[in-house]
Scaffold this motif. Structure first.
Motif, PDB file in Angstrom:
ATOM      1  N   ALA B  94       0.794  -1.309   0.017  1.00 14.71           N
ATOM      2  CA  ALA B  94       0.068  -0.088   0.166  1.00 14.71           C
ATOM      3  C   ALA B  94       0.635   1.482  -0.030  1.00 14.71           C
ATOM      4  CB  ALA B  94      -0.956  -0.036   1.192  1.00 14.71           C
ATOM      5  N   ALA B  95       1.954   1.366   0.841  1.00 13.70           N
ATOM      6  CA  ALA B  95       2.861   2.399   0.937  1.00 13.70           C
ATOM      7  C   ALA B  95       3.489   2.628  -0.372  1.00 13.70           C
ATOM      8  CB  ALA B  95       3.952   2.083   2.013  1.00 13.70           C
ATOM      9  N   ALA B  96       4.024   1.438  -1.369  1.00 14.80           N
ATOM     10  CA  ALA B  96       4.640   1.592  -2.332  1.00 14.80           C
ATOM     11  C   ALA B  96       3.502   1.959  -3.404  1.00 14.80           C
ATOM     12  CB  ALA B  96       5.132   0.249  -2.795  1.00 14.80           C
ATOM     13  N   VAL B  97       2.544   1.717  -3.406  1.00 15.85           N
ATOM     14  CA  VAL B  97       1.462   2.322  -4.328  1.00 15.85           C
ATOM     15  C   VAL B  97       1.163   3.824  -4.145  1.00 15.85           C
ATOM     16  CG1 VAL B  97      -0.920   2.048  -4.976  1.00 15.85           C
ATOM     17  CG2 VAL B  97       0.369   0.218  -4.785  1.00 15.85           C
ATOM     18  N   ILE B  98       1.038   4.167  -2.827  1.00 20.40           N
ATOM     19  CA  ILE B  98       1.118   5.569  -2.436  1.00 20.40           C
ATOM     20  C   ILE B  98       2.193   6.187  -3.016  1.00 20.40           C
ATOM     21  CG2 ILE B  98       0.717   7.223  -0.560  1.00 20.40           C
ATOM     22  CD1 ILE B  98      -0.957   4.978   0.728  1.00 20.40           C
ATOM     23  N   ALA B  99       3.298   5.646  -2.645  1.00 18.85           N
ATOM     24  CA  ALA B  99       4.511   6.615  -2.853  1.00 18.85           C
ATOM     25  C   ALA B  99       4.760   6.629  -4.545  1.00 18.85           C
ATOM     26  CB  ALA B  99       5.743   5.734  -2.551  1.00 18.85           C
ATOM     27  N   ALA B 100       4.207   5.595  -5.149  1.00 16.80           N
ATOM     28  CA  ALA B 100       4.328   5.678  -6.747  1.00 16.80           C
ATOM     29  C   ALA B 100       3.453   6.715  -7.270  1.00 16.80           C
ATOM     30  CB  ALA B 100       4.109   4.389  -7.329  1.00 16.80           C
ATOM     31  N   ALA B 101       2.130   6.755  -6.563  1.00 17.81           N
ATOM     32  CA  ALA B 101       1.090   7.738  -7.005  1.00 17.81           C
ATOM     33  C   ALA B 101       1.629   9.205  -6.654  1.00 17.81           C
ATOM     34  CB  ALA B 101      -0.132   7.402  -6.326  1.00 17.81           C
ATOM     35  N   PHE B 102       2.283   9.257  -5.752  1.00 17.15           N
ATOM     36  CA  PHE B 102       2.753  10.636  -5.071  1.00 17.15           C
ATOM     37  C   PHE B 102       3.963  10.925  -6.130  1.00 17.15           C
ATOM     38  CE2 PHE B 102       5.092  13.323  -2.102  1.00 17.15           C
ATOM     39  CZ  PHE B 102       4.180  13.956  -1.718  1.00 17.15           C
ATOM     40  N   LEU B 103       4.861  10.121  -6.482  1.00 20.05           N
ATOM     41  CA  LEU B 103       5.816  10.458  -7.040  1.00 20.05           C
ATOM     42  C   LEU B 103       5.528  11.044  -8.511  1.00 20.05           C
ATOM     43  CD1 LEU B 103       8.738   8.193  -5.841  1.00 20.05           C
ATOM     44  CD2 LEU B 103       8.603  10.592  -5.808  1.00 20.05           C
TER      45      LEU B 103
END
Lengths: 205, 223
Positions: B94-103
């Motif tokens: 979930a964190a990775a997805v959020i980070a990817a979306a953020f970046l």
């Protein structure tokens, strides 16, 4: 049908549950032995599959023992266990397509009362029995559960309402509709057969 | 009692919940009416079969032992791993997805910002030197438009030159010494009224028909 639960008082049941809560293995075994036949019979009549019924029973007991601390001794343990069993059964029925019976009647391990067996062994009686159970199978799930708990498990409408988690009035409505549907589905019975069976049922009580 | 009065009482009659008086009434009706007699008989018979049928499925022997063995069984190792994977992996995923979306958002944002920056520079350049080059580059221009543009450029250039001269003369007038200002005042006293002359004032005088500086910007916009 045996009524093993009837052989234990409310006080003994509360003590047994107290011992089971503390993890005493013998108490757990007694609880299972007291209720497994009735629960299994109900579940099997609901889904008509021996293997699934046993799995559902096992799930129901495991869930009940896992949350034994939440059980209130104000109710019978059987009511609580049937509630869990019915929920597990409903979930299973939702996941799977309706199943037809996988069981040969003649292959069933049957507990037979000798007097009743003698009175019901006529060909007409066997045919009537098959017609009635076929009609029961065509009832809706709540109607079938209500009929089975009312007639087969000799439960009152209040207890059935707790198990099915429905208002008492709804349970009474299910019972009323189920009776009418059964009557409609059995209309083809000849008056002669009906009278004969009524005489048999009067004699056997 | 009629049939329509009798039928609603069937359930209570079958459950034994009917008062003795009503049960007697219903019994009397049942004797007379074959239809109600048959309906009640069907309900009684079906209920009786369901209740008393001795054929009952029972659990296979050893059910209790199997159940208790299930309770004792530790969870299979793969279940532990699966659960650990779920408990640890799910938040990480979930964190990775959020980070990817953020970046991804900011990457896109940079591009957009960069795009704005480019546009901003272009706008600034237009403001500083109102050259029509961007518009000329965007669309081909015909001869008449090119002539109008050339005339406007010449006019604007002459305006700018005049303005620069005026500013220069003002600057020169401000550079006068105090002695020169005193000479100017004395000369003013000596001259008759209405003939006052300030050094550089002739450069400040605007040519006839020339628009004030404030109107020049309107010309740019009109283009």
């Amino acid at each position: 049908m045996t009524d093993k639960e009837g052989s234990i008082s409310r006080q003994d049941e509360a003590q047994l549950i107290g011992r089971a809560r503390s993890g005493e293995r013998e108490a757990l075994r007694q609880l299972v032995d007291l209720h497994n036949d009735r629960l299994f019979a109900f579940i099997w009549r609901m889904i008509r599959n021996h293997h699934d019924a046993e799995e559902i029973c096992q799930d129901a007991f495991l869930k009940a023992f896992a949350s034994l601390d939440t059980f209130s001794c104000d109710y019978r343990f059987s009511t609580w266990l049937f509630t869990i069993g019915y929920r597990v059964c409903l979930n299973r029925m939702r996941r799977k397509r309706p199943v037809t019976s996988d069981l040969e009647w003649s292959a069933l391990p049957i507990e037979v009362d000798n007097d009743t067996a003698a009175s019901l062994e006529s060909e007409d009686a066997t045919r009537l029995k098959e017609q009635v159970w076929a009609a029961v199978e065509r009832l809706t799930v709540p109607q079938r559960a209500t009929v089975l708990l009312f007639y087969r498990q000799s439960m009152g409408c209040h207890e059935i309402a707790r198990i099915l988690e429905l208002p008492v009035a709804t349970v009474k409505s299910h019972l009323h509709r189920a009776r009418n549907r059964l009557r409609e589905m059995l209309e083809s019975l000849r008056d002669q057969d009906l009278e004969q069976f009524r005489n048999l049922s009067t004699r056997t009580g | 009692m009629r049939c329509e009065q009798a039928r609603p009482l069937f359930d209570a009659y079958l459950d034994g919940e009917l008062s003795p008086a009503l049960a007697t009434e219903l019994g009397a009706h049942r004797v007379r009416c074959s239809e109600c007699r048959r309906a009640l008989a069907l309900m009684q018979v079906s209920g009786h079969v369901i209740k008393s049928d001795p054929d009952e499925a029972t659990v296979q022997s050893g059910f209790t032992d199997r159940l208790l063995a299930c309770m004792d069984e530790p969870e299979p190792r793969w279940t532990h791993r699966f659960r650990r994977a779920i408990y640890v992996g799910a938040p990480l995923a979930a964190a990775a997805v959020i980070a990817a979306a953020f970046l991804g958002y900011f990457d896109r944002g940079d591009a957009m910002v960069a795009g704005h920056k480019v546009e901003g520079v272009q706008v600034t350049a237009v403001d500083e030197a109102p050259t029509p080059e961007p518009k000329a580059a965007q669309a081909p221009m015909d001869d008449a438009a090119a002539r109008r543009l050339e005339e406007w450029l010449n006019k604007t250039q002459s305006n700018v030159d005049t303005k620069q001269k005026s500013v220069q003369s003002l600057q020169e007038s401000l550079d006068l010494t105090i002695g020169q200002w005193l000479d100017i005042l004395n000369a003013r006293k000596a001259r008759p009224e209405g003939e006052t002359h300030y050094p550089g004032s002739e450069e400040l005088a605007k040519p006839d028909g020339e628009k004030p500086a404030s109107e020049e910007s309107d010309d740019v916009e009109d283009l």
